[in-house]
Design an enzyme around this catalytic site. Structure first.
Site, PDB file in Angstrom:
ATOM      1  N   PRO A 183       0.851  -1.564  -0.298  1.00  0.00           N
ATOM      2  CA  PRO A 183       0.260  -0.398   0.125  1.00  0.00           C
ATOM      3  C   PRO A 183       1.105   1.384  -0.293  1.00  0.00           C
ATOM      4  O   PRO A 183       2.366   0.927   0.487  1.00  0.00           O
ATOM      5  CB  PRO A 183      -0.884  -0.502   1.722  1.00  0.00           C
ATOM      6  CG  PRO A 183      -0.572  -1.389   2.178  1.00  0.00           C
ATOM      7  CD  PRO A 183       0.581  -1.412   1.186  1.00  0.00           C
ATOM      8  N   SER A 191       1.216   7.844 -10.023  1.00  0.00           N
ATOM      9  CA  SER A 191       1.467   8.835 -10.632  1.00  0.00           C
ATOM     10  C   SER A 191       2.044   8.123 -11.740  1.00  0.00           C
ATOM     11  O   SER A 191       2.402   7.238 -11.653  1.00  0.00           O
ATOM     12  CB  SER A 191       2.045  10.031 -10.094  1.00  0.00           C
ATOM     13  OG  SER A 191       3.434   9.110  -9.299  1.00  0.00           O
ATOM     14  N   SER A 192       2.152   8.980 -13.154  1.00  0.00           N
ATOM     15  CA  SER A 192       2.566   8.021 -14.037  1.00  0.00           C
ATOM     16  C   SER A 192       3.905   8.514 -13.661  1.00  0.00           C
ATOM     17  O   SER A 192       5.079   7.916 -14.489  1.00  0.00           O
ATOM     18  CB  SER A 192       2.249   9.448 -15.302  1.00  0.00           C
ATOM     19  OG  SER A 192       1.053   9.444 -15.085  1.00  0.00           O
ATOM     20  N   ALA A 193       5.067   9.167 -12.802  1.00  0.00           N
ATOM     21  CA  ALA A 193       6.048   9.627 -12.769  1.00  0.00           C
ATOM     22  C   ALA A 193       7.245   8.370 -12.153  1.00  0.00           C
ATOM     23  O   ALA A 193       7.529   7.073 -13.157  1.00  0.00           O
ATOM     24  CB  ALA A 193       6.857  10.740 -11.609  1.00  0.00           C
ATOM     25  N   GLU A 250      -2.730   2.044 -14.022  1.00  0.00           N
ATOM     26  CA  GLU A 250      -3.800   3.114 -14.286  1.00  0.00           C
ATOM     27  C   GLU A 250      -2.989   4.387 -13.114  1.00  0.00           C
ATOM     28  O   GLU A 250      -2.726   4.883 -12.373  1.00  0.00           O
ATOM     29  CB  GLU A 250      -4.911   1.894 -13.159  1.00  0.00           C
ATOM     30  CG  GLU A 250      -6.306   3.057 -12.755  1.00  0.00           C
ATOM     31  CD  GLU A 250      -6.509   4.555 -12.346  1.00  0.00           C
ATOM     32  OE1 GLU A 250      -5.997   5.430 -12.787  1.00  0.00           O
ATOM     33  OE2 GLU A 250      -6.599   4.186 -11.091  1.00  0.00           O
ATOM     34  N   LEU A 251      -3.077   5.084 -14.285  1.00  0.00           N
ATOM     35  CA  LEU A 251      -1.787   6.061 -13.488  1.00  0.00           C
ATOM     36  C   LEU A 251      -2.546   7.861 -13.789  1.00  0.00           C
ATOM     37  O   LEU A 251      -3.498   7.918 -12.943  1.00  0.00           O
ATOM     38  CB  LEU A 251      -0.329   6.245 -14.511  1.00  0.00           C
ATOM     39  CG  LEU A 251      -0.125   4.829 -14.769  1.00  0.00           C
ATOM     40  CD1 LEU A 251       1.749   5.469 -16.131  1.00  0.00           C
ATOM     41  CD2 LEU A 251       0.886   4.315 -14.045  1.00  0.00           C
ATOM     42  N   CYS A 293      -8.176  10.640  -9.374  1.00  0.00           N
ATOM     43  CA  CYS A 293      -7.266  10.614 -10.675  1.00  0.00           C
ATOM     44  C   CYS A 293      -8.113  10.290 -12.484  1.00  0.00           C
ATOM     45  O   CYS A 293      -8.360  11.450 -12.920  1.00  0.00           O
ATOM     46  CB  CYS A 293      -6.296   9.232 -11.232  1.00  0.00           C
ATOM     47  SG  CYS A 293      -7.769   7.705 -10.757  1.00  0.00           S
ATOM     48  N   LYS A 303      -2.135   6.841 -23.439  1.00  0.00           N
ATOM     49  CA  LYS A 303      -0.859   8.436 -23.545  1.00  0.00           C
ATOM     50  C   LYS A 303      -0.440   7.574 -21.957  1.00  0.00           C
ATOM     51  O   LYS A 303      -0.313   6.430 -21.504  1.00  0.00           O
ATOM     52  CB  LYS A 303      -0.981   9.302 -23.689  1.00  0.00           C
ATOM     53  CG  LYS A 303      -1.492   9.734 -24.756  1.00  0.00           C
ATOM     54  CD  LYS A 303      -2.105  11.212 -25.574  1.00  0.00           C
ATOM     55  CE  LYS A 303      -3.146  11.813 -24.587  1.00  0.00           C
ATOM     56  NZ  LYS A 303      -3.147  13.703 -24.991  1.00  0.00           N
TER      57      LYS A 303
END
Length: 487
Positions: free
Chosen positions: A183, A236-238, A257-258, A294, A461
């Site tokens: 988590p 996060s995408s990062a 899942e960003l 998100c 993307k």
């Protein structure tokens, strides 16, 4: 105050490195202590999951379904104990904690109890195959069969900890996989509480394990471990890019899942009813978990003919919301998860002001102490190139921008690195449907921000790879095996 251990192989394990504090975002007081993981402890959790995987995968599907149903029952029974802990560690309002956390987690386990008995064999038409150097000619039968992936690492975000974890664990278990969960560091306590609940429901030891840590080390060790077959990540995408790089070295399967930067496009044909619906939908950025979602429509793109009307409506909506103690039933907007997140959001708002955007309301820290609060903020007259209009803030901030043509609206909506969830508000749903086809987004809501639980969920993307949700979630946690035989 409880000091938790790791949950490994069906038992609590005292952490070698001790604990770190989990802080209530509203009171800034310590709620409990979570264990710090070492790479060796992560390896033990993976070993436990791998040892249990063969037996669990061969368990009858109806038996797996019965266990998942019992998990759902126990979550409902324990709701009165779990909700206060969830509320305290997440800072969610009591309304959100009591209706959108434990009950939704229970629903997800119950959904995948049904999923465990869904057909997993796809029959294929027989095919006559001529003789070759390989084999004599034959009429061949065939089927595609869904098989478990193996050991799944489930790494979740802080906004809906138990719901996000249930959304991964339930379909993974339904398909016969075993799990090591990691988590988010900010609020892992209820995820740790799941361990004994799942065991009481009849889940064999080692099928579900939980490790935690205050920093990235535990997650990094888990993703890199050769005993992990798949990584399912929400965040996060990062961080997602880093996980993908590590997982790619050993060709692990990934489900990502960003981030999102949802656009709500309000067309000029919107009537009064649609406009009111759009304002309420965009207002959910403020009223639902302080924008820490998100899928939130954090950008509102409005046809110029309606722009000032919508901005005025949003201003009124934002200023009508009560900011304060999340356990008070009158509170709508609670705190953000941490001081660091609050400071990040405030910095983005200040940058937008410096770049010439108009702060219509909010933009200053509300007079609520203690706690990590940000006032509902509406930023108007931003340009698409501004950071506040391109980056996910994860806070109660809406950015409004006008457009003149559908082409311009589509260009702005598609002009970020994200593509998770967009929305179209129009008096003509056929027109909205056509516009949805032009949006580079994994999900589009037409005149609503409600989600359908059976739809495939994921993004275009940098908003992720793969899809889960409904029966698509079963596919996400399985591999296809082709079986061929002579008829």
């Amino acid at each position: 105050m409880t000091a938790y251990g790791h949950w490994i192989a069906g038992a609590w394990r005292a952490p070698e490195k001790g604990h770190y504090p989990v802080v209530n975002p509203a009171t800034e007081e310590v709620v409990g202590e979570a264990p710090e993981s070492t790479p060796a402890e992560v390896a033990d959790a993976v070993a436990a999951a791998r040892a249990a995987q063969d037996g669990w995968s061969r368990t009858a599907r109806r038996e797996r379904a019965a266990v998942l149903d019992r998990i759902a029952d126990l979550l409902v029974e324990r709701g009165k104990e779990l909700v206060p802990l969830l509320q305290a560690e997440t800072g969610a309002t009591m309304r959100v904690a009591s209706t959108m956390q434990v009950p939704v987690a229970a629903d997800r386990f119950r959904r995948y109890a049904r999923g465990a008995v869904e057909p997993d064999v796809i029959p294929l038409a027989p095919r006559a195959v001529g003789a070759s150097a390989l084999a004599p000619g034959s009429l061949l039968g065939a089927a595609a069969v869904r098989r478990p992936v193996g050991v799944v690492a489930c790494i979740t975000s802080y906004n809906f900890p138990i719901v996000n974890l249930a959304g991964k664990v339930a379909p993974a278990l339904a398909m016969g996989n075993t799990v090591v969960a990691k988590p988010a560091p900010q609020d892992p306590l209820c995820c740790l509480e799941l361990g004994p609940i799942l065991r009481e429901a009849g889940l064999p030891d080692g099928v579900f394990n939980v490790v935690t840590g205050s920093g990235p080390a535990a997650g990094e060790a888990l993703v890199a471990h050769p005993g992990v077959d798949m990584v399912s990540f929400t965040g996060s995408s990062a961080v997602g890019r880093k996980i993908a790089e590590t997982a790619g070295r050993s060709l692990k399967r990934t489900l990502m899942e960003l981030g999102g930067k949802g656009a709500a496009v309000i067309l000029e044909d919107a009537d009064d009813k649609v406009i009111r619906s759009a304002i309420g939908a965009v207002g959910s950025v403020w009223s639902f978990h302080s924008g820490q979602v998100c899928t939130a429509p954090t950008r509102v793109l409005v046809h110029r003919s309606l722009y000032e009307r919508v901005v005025a409506g949003l201003k009124h909506y934002a200023e009508s919301l009560t900011v304060g103690d999340p356990v008070d039933n009158s509170t709508i907007v609670g705190p953000l998860i941490s001081a660091a997140q609050r400071n990040r959001v405030e910095a983005h708002v200040a940058a937008a002001r410096a770049e010439g955007a108009r702060i219509v309301t909010g933009g200053t820290r509300p007079p609520v102490r203690p706690g990590f609060y940000v006032a509902p903020t509406l930023i108007a007259d931003a340009t698409p190139s501004m950071i506040v209009a391109r980056e996910e803030l994860f806070g109660p901030v809406v950015v409004a921008m006008p457009f003149d043509t559908d082409d311009e609206a589509v260009g702005i909506a598609n002009g970020t690195a994200y593509g998770l969830y967009d929305y179209v508000f129009s008096g003509d749903t056929a027109r909205a449907w056509a516009l949805a086809a032009r949006l580079r987004s994994g999900n589009v809501g037409i005149n609503t921000v409600q989600r359908h639980p059976e739809t495939p969920f994921g993004g275009f993307k940098e908003s992720g790879t793969g899809r889960d949700g409904g029966s698509f979630g079963l596919a996400a946690y399985s591999e296809l095996q082709s079986v061929v035989w002579p008829s």
